[in-house]
Design a protein around this motif. Structure first.
Motif, PDB file in Angstrom:
ATOM      1  N   HIS A 191      34.701  -1.264  52.846  1.00 29.31           N
ATOM      2  CA  HIS A 191      34.235  -0.987  51.927  1.00 29.31           C
ATOM      3  C   HIS A 191      33.892  -0.230  51.018  1.00 29.31           C
ATOM      4  N   ASP A 247      31.248   1.679  47.490  1.00 31.46           N
ATOM      5  CA  ASP A 247      30.166   1.641  47.549  1.00 31.46           C
ATOM      6  C   ASP A 247      30.166   1.318  45.803  1.00 31.46           C
ATOM      7  N   HIS A 275      35.472   2.934  53.058  1.00 28.48           N
ATOM      8  CA  HIS A 275      35.721   4.183  54.232  1.00 28.48           C
ATOM      9  C   HIS A 275      34.215   2.417  54.978  1.00 28.48           C
ATOM     10  N   ARG A 277      21.519   7.736  46.741  1.00 26.64           N
ATOM     11  CA  ARG A 277      22.040   7.744  46.117  1.00 26.64           C
ATOM     12  C   ARG A 277      22.072   7.506  44.619  1.00 26.64           C
TER      13      ARG A 277
HETATM   14 FE    FE Z   1      29.571   2.530  52.623  1.00 28.07          FE
END
Ligand code: FE
Ligand code: MD3
Length: 205
Positions: free
Chosen positions: A119, A121, A175, A199
């Motif tokens: 996927h 991010d 990733h 994040r």
């Molecule tokens: Fe991720």
């Protein structure tokens, strides 16, 4: 520091054993306030195999009806997420190479059978800041691809105490986690792996 394909920065053995043990204690505190829960995929309602929680002003959550998003509260208890522990802020400042502060720390707990599919991010609104990933417990086989799902991928084994920084050109790479290697660390008494991802969600101000 080692630069992996795509510009992913890896710090093997960034945390020594004592620092890893201290961080596990910090995470236990977080989990005692904000319990791990089973996230489910948007639309299908399929449960993920990883259990999750968060700390920081915002947390990443997913459910069937409202999908992937950041929110200020735990989806089960409704309580605000516990604050970002100072040690995690310190790590972000050391390796993040950004003036922005982190807003969220997603805590992923993998049993030895858990996986995470390939996927990107991209639920954040700010991609100039990196994602900083901290691995604790059993080793895993991590896969890094390109900017498109079909791109070729490289596999890397991540060990307890490793830090990976996904910044700059690597921020939006595909990733995933293909497997956990059982019995490769004594850090977590019941096995499994913890991954922390720090994040930045919102643009500055
Ligand atoms: Fe991720
Ligand atoms: C590469 N977690 O929570 S962290 C996730 O080990 C996630 O739990 C994995 O992917 C884990 O979203 C991988 C390493 C990571 C995080 C973000 C990335 C690698 C990345 C963003 C771009 C490229």
């Amino acid at each position: 520091m080692i630069v992996l394909p795509g510009g992913v920065r890896r710090y093997p053995g960034y945390l020594d054993r004592a620092e890893q043990e201290a961080l596990v204690e910090v995470i236990r505190q977080v989990v005692s306030v904000a319990p791990l829960y089973v996230p489910v995929m948007p639309r299908s309602g399929q449960p993920m195999s990883v259990r999750m929680t968060n700390c920081g002003m915002l947390g990443w959550v997913t459910d069937r009806d409202r999908g992937y998003r950041y929110q200020e509260t735990h989806p089960v208890t409704g309580a605000p997420w516990p604050p970002l522990p100072p040690r995690l802020m310190e790590i972000w400042r050391d390796v993040g190479e950004t003036p922005l502060e982190p807003e969220a720390c997603l805590v992923n707990f993998y049993s030895d059978e858990a996986r995470m599919g390939l996927h990107q991010d991209r639920d954040e609104r700010e991609f100039s800041a990196p994602v900083v990933s901290i691995s604790l417990g059993n080793a895993c086989l991590f896969r890094i691809g390109g900017l498109e799902r079909k791109d070729r991928t490289t596999s890397v084994r991540l060990e307890s105490g490793d830090i990976v920084v996904l910044g700059g050109d690597s921020r939006l790479l595909f990733h995933g986690v293909d497997r956990i290697y059982p019995n490769t660390s004594t850090l977590l008494k019941n096995g499994g792996r913890i991954n922390l991802t720090l994040r930045r969600v919102n643009p500055a101000q």
